[in-house]
Design an enzyme around this catalytic site. Structure first.
Site, PDB file in Angstrom:
ATOM      1  N   LYS A  99      31.265 -19.818   9.659  1.00  0.00           N
ATOM      2  CA  LYS A  99      31.988 -20.887   9.156  1.00  0.00           C
ATOM      3  C   LYS A  99      30.844 -21.951   8.857  1.00  0.00           C
ATOM      4  O   LYS A  99      30.172 -22.218   9.762  1.00  0.00           O
ATOM      5  CB  LYS A  99      33.211 -21.241   9.882  1.00  0.00           C
ATOM      6  N   HIS A 151      21.474 -13.402  19.077  1.00  0.00           N
ATOM      7  CA  HIS A 151      20.442 -13.567  18.300  1.00  0.00           C
ATOM      8  C   HIS A 151      19.016 -13.833  18.857  1.00  0.00           C
ATOM      9  O   HIS A 151      18.241 -13.222  18.462  1.00  0.00           O
ATOM     10  CB  HIS A 151      20.734 -14.747  17.260  1.00  0.00           C
TER      11      HIS A 151
END
Lengths: 181, 280
Positions: A101, A36
């Protein structure tokens, strides 16, 4: 159980409701912390990204190496909150879904509402189970990052629950549940 | 003096890290099964079923239970009558981890420096604690812990006046703030007393206690039960997605402390808390 095909269509996204259990099928991209960071740097200097974000689903994960005869090692989701700093920019650039999650921050949820994206939760710590639902895995970029490289996965019957829908309904936002940052 | 060769230590550590990462401890499996039988929310039951099936797949196919195969903490109780030969102890432990992570197709998750963050490529170095004890035994525990749960641990230096109520409040605060991040159902390890680092070590040690085994001090066993009930009433649930099952156990360990101190550390273990003990 409802099957959703990746990449996602706008209609699919609008129909997905918080709490709904789904099975993902199709092509998704694996990227986590370091990938990222690199992608955001590329956007900032105007370079092409390793894959086109338009309509795509990113899976926050860092799989184990593939043992002989398998396409991938254990491959469950990682904590999504660490990608909160980067996600709004990706959503603005066309990302339509994320699998991970744990909760997301307000900035991510607001971007999801503004641009129409969905956040799915997979079962953390079920990496051996989820690896069996991955039919193909190829490195797309950043091999030097090892477990943090970008992978292109083909998945089938990959179980998820809609954790935050495109209207901003948030499964983690409960009175006694996890606190909002 | 009993002699132990470093090669045997490396071999035992390599086997232990593979075993820990692929075979969920029986007490945790039983506790998850119990939670599944009690769970009232359908989606949480489905998650628990997936978690139990995952444990079955991992052990049968010898693949990691979770892709986060952790940073390995190794606690060593070295008998003072043991003579390590052929090399040095910490090097042997790290060699075992290197071999095990390579051979077991386990993920290498260690970076060289907190700022440079370059992957060391072999999951070393481990965090090694060595205690010299009486006798000629060599007792080693390996504890590969993933970051999802590790990142949710907290420590507080409370005032003694805060007492048990302060400790209870802190435990609940840590669990609430962690929410779904540490992969519930969790094991809550609590260390109270000592000094700053001792409290943290006690909290980790508490995660080693088997689920279902209560504190040997009745008053602490009662607090463990009270905390467990209150945590499960929070509704965080499996993976933070709601339901009845947030924690499988609360384990509290204590140690003498300073007249002015009340340190408390809470370390959270995920539903995949991996721990293996080896005696050489």
């Amino acid at each position: 159980m409802k099957i959703i095909k990746a990449p996602l269509s706008t209609e699919d996204i609008e129909q997905l409701k918080m709490g709904e259990e789904v099975l993902v099928e199709g092509v998704i991209y694996v990227a986590r912390d370091a990938a990222h960071k690199k992608m955001v740097q590329s956007i900032q200097v105007g370079e092409d990204l390793p894959f086109d974000l338009q309509g795509q689903l990113i899976y926050y994960a860092g799989p184990c190496p593939a043992p002989p005869g398998k396409v991938i090692g254990s491959a469950g989701p990682t904590t999504s909150g660490r990608m909160d700093a980067y996600a709004p920019l990706f959503i603005e650039r066309g990302l339509k879904g994320m699998i991970g999650k744990g909760p997301r921050d307000k900035g991510v949820i607001e971007s999801m509402q503004k641009y129409g994206a969905v956040y799915l939760a997979a079962v953390g710590g079920a990496g051996a189970y989820l690896a069996q639902r991955i039919l193909a895995a190829d490195i797309v970029a950043y091999p030097e990052l090892g477990p943090e490289s970008i992978l292109k996965l083909t998945v089938k019957d990959f179980p998820c629950i809609v954790a935050i829908d495109s209207q901003g309904n948030d499964i983690y936002d409960r009175p006694n549940g996890s606190e909002k940052k | 003096m009993r002699q132990v060769h470093v090669e045997n230590i490396s071999k035992a550590i390599a086997e232990a890290v593979i075993e820990a990462n692929t075979n969920l401890p029986g007490d945790i499996k039983d506790a998850l099964q119990g939670a599944l039988e009690r769970e009232s929310l359908a989606s949480a039951s489905n998650c628990l079923q997936i978690i139990l099936e995952n444990a079955q797949i991992a052990v049968c196919e010898k693949v990691a239970l979770c892709q986060d195969t952790g940073l390995v903490a190794v606690n060593i109780e070295l008998g003072q009558e043991v003579h390590i030969v052929g090399g040095e102890l910490e090097g042997a432990v790290n060699q075992g981890i290197r071999d095990g992570y390579q051979r077991g197709y386990l993920r290498k998750s260690v970076v060289n420096d907190p700022f440079d963050r370059i992957n060391t490529g072999d999951n070393t170095p481990a965090i090694i604690h060595i205690h010299l004890v009486a006798g000629d035994g060599l007792h080693m525990t390996v504890f590969p812990k993933g970051a999802g749960s590790e990142n949710m641990g907290q420590l507080a230096m409370l005032k003694p006046s805060a007492g048990m109520e302060g400790v209870k409040k802190f435990i609940l605060k840590v669990v609430r703030e962690a929410g779904g991040n540490p992969c519930p159902p969790i094991i809550v390890g609590v260390g109270v007393g000592g000094n700053m680092e001792k409290a943290a070590l006690l909290a980790k040690q508490a995660l080693f206690r088997e689920v279902g085994q209560k504190s040997s001090r009745p008053e602490l066993a009662a607090i463990e039960e009270e905390m467990l009930v209150q945590i499960n009433a929070m509704g965080i649930g499996v993976q933070g997605l709601g339901g009845d099952t947030t924690a499988l156990a609360v384990n509290i360990e204590t140690y003498p402390t300073h007249i002015a101190c009340l340190p408390v550390a809470v370390s959270l273990g995920c539903h995949c808390t991996r721990r293996v003990t080896v005696d050489l």
